[in-house]
Write a protein that holds these residues in place. Structure first.
Motif, PDB file in Angstrom:
ATOM      1  N   PRO A 187      -2.182  10.233  17.556  1.00 16.21           N
ATOM      2  CA  PRO A 187      -0.935   9.559  18.120  1.00 16.21           C
ATOM      3  C   PRO A 187      -0.838   8.140  17.120  1.00 16.21           C
ATOM      4  CG  PRO A 187      -2.352   8.721  19.570  1.00 16.21           C
ATOM      5  CD  PRO A 187      -3.116   9.783  18.777  1.00 16.21           C
ATOM      6  N   LYS A 236       3.106   6.408  25.899  1.00 19.79           N
ATOM      7  CA  LYS A 236       3.206   7.876  25.172  1.00 19.79           C
ATOM      8  C   LYS A 236       1.757   8.234  24.722  1.00 19.79           C
ATOM      9  CE  LYS A 236       5.727  10.821  21.818  1.00 19.79           C
ATOM     10  NZ  LYS A 236       5.586  11.731  22.866  1.00 19.79           N
ATOM     11  N   ASP A 283      -0.267  11.424  26.028  1.00 22.82           N
ATOM     12  CA  ASP A 283      -0.248  12.718  25.182  1.00 22.82           C
ATOM     13  C   ASP A 283      -1.640  13.103  24.908  1.00 22.82           C
ATOM     14  OD1 ASP A 283       2.723  12.572  25.268  1.00 22.82           O
ATOM     15  OD2 ASP A 283       2.906  11.923  23.338  1.00 22.82           O
ATOM     16  N   THR A 284      -2.663  12.176  24.806  1.00 20.30           N
ATOM     17  CA  THR A 284      -3.835  12.487  24.494  1.00 20.30           C
ATOM     18  C   THR A 284      -4.876  12.550  25.617  1.00 20.30           C
ATOM     19  OG1 THR A 284      -4.323  10.138  24.408  1.00 20.30           O
ATOM     20  CG2 THR A 284      -3.816  11.306  22.264  1.00 20.30           C
TER      21      THR A 284
END
Length: 363
Positions: free
Chosen positions: A135, A307, A311-312
């Motif tokens: 990201p 985020k 997201d990870t």
């Protein structure tokens, strides 16, 4: 097994620190039975939702409650202590539980001061490398300048204390352990403590670990954007030593496994709100219930703030989580993975580790 555990001794909403610490002892015993290789404790301060403020003390308690699993720190922040005090603490634990102690060391205290003086942040785009999400980087310099954190930093050291260069501190740690320092650490000198360096970028931590031939732990769960730079810098700097003939890397990841996707998503609630509490400078909040998480009203700025972490995080049925971890291992070339799981209910956390161990070991 090539999976290990990083535990923060998280305090859940409605729970006391004492209850959280008893959960940590219980989880360590379960992890040993499940075959996890290491059980590391983090160092966090001024966080209402984290009980691991004194890792050496907690590591000793975990070592006493287990018999075979390696125990250690992920990581002792060397900017807050002298090399001598760290070696004495871990040497004392090793004296009672020999051959099981890992001394993981970080330089976040020094890094925080550097970030506070960092130049303007340059945003980057997300990318996918061979199936692994990298990201955009989070602007940690904003967090380092938060008034609360600036004040807290002064409370972790004696007035007027100056932290030496990280490389010099590591050399002192190694000298105290191997008996080449002019002073003698007792306990500590000659201890069979395994020294690790933890890092989240390709900066000094990775360089020091490589140049001294020490094992290195790269951070995908807190700073996922820099994990590939970190492992590449470590391997590029690596020189064989009495400890290692070749580079050895462990990579961290945030995971949650449950029986099925809907259950995993329900149990995972609260993680984004918990991360938000850290990144707003308030310190990790007591981990919320799903209902408390649902009640929070999110702004676009809030979502952007968390985020990269959300997201990870690997969330889902155990087979899906295991596959995501295999991608992480393949892309980073990790020799081990260090996983951390936080949920509101202790039983959900323990079950996640159990399900994942089974899926990971399955052919």
């Amino acid at each position: 097994m090539t999976l290990s555990i990083l535990d923060l001794a998280p305090i859940s909403s409605g729970q006391t620190a004492a209850e959280a610490l008893r959960d940590t002892i219980d989880l360590a015993r379960r992890a040993e039975r499940l075959g996890y290789r290491r059980y590391w404790l983090a160092e966090h301060h001024f966080a209402p939702g984290v009980a691991s403020s004194a890792p050496a003390v907690l590591i000793a308690l975990v070592a006493a409650a287990t018999s075979t699993i390696r125990v250690g720190s992920g990581a002792v922040q060397l900017g807050h202590q002298t090399p001598l005090s760290v070696v004495e603490q871990f040497g004392l634990i090793d004296a009672l539980y020999p051959g099981r102690v890992d001394l993981g060391i970080g330089r976040s205290g020094q890094r925080r001061a550097e970030l506070a003086k960092a130049p303007a942040f340059e945003p980057k785009d997300a990318r996918v490398v061979d199936g692994l999400l990298i990201p955009p980087p989070f602007d940690f310099s904003r967090l380092a300048k938060h008034p609360h954190l600036v004040h807290y930093a002064t409370l972790l050291q004696q007035p007027g204390a100056q932290t030496p260069d990280f490389a010099e501190q590591i050399d002192d740690v190694l000298a105290f352990l191997n008996g080449t320092h002019e002073a003698h650490a007792v306990p500590g000198e000659g201890a069979g403590v395994e020294v690790w360096i933890l890092g989240s970028s390709g900066g000094q931590s990775a360089q020091v670990a490589g140049e001294r031939g020490l094992p290195f732990a790269a951070n995908y769960h807190v700073s996922p954007s820099g994990v590939l730079e970190a492992v590449d810098a470590y391997r590029a700097a690596f020189k064989p030593s009495d400890v290692l003939a070749e580079p050895y890397v462990i990579v961290s990841a945030d995971v949650l496994a449950a029986a099925d996707e809907p259950t995993a998503r329900e149990v995972a609630k609260g993680y984004d709100l918990w991360v938000r509490s850290i990144r707003t400078g308030a310190g990790a909040m007591p981990y919320p219930t799903p209902e408390e998480a649902d009640a929070h009203i999110w702004t676009d700025a809030d979502r952007e703030l968390v985020k990269d972490r959300v997201d990870t995080r690997f969330v889902g049925p155990p087979e899906q989580v295991a596959e995501g971890l295999r991608v992480l291992r393949r892309v980073t070339g990790a020799d081990e993975l260090l996983i951390t799981t936080i949920t509101h209910r202790h039983e959900d956390r323990a079950l996640s580790y159990e399900l994942l161990a089974d899926a990971w070991n399955r052919p």
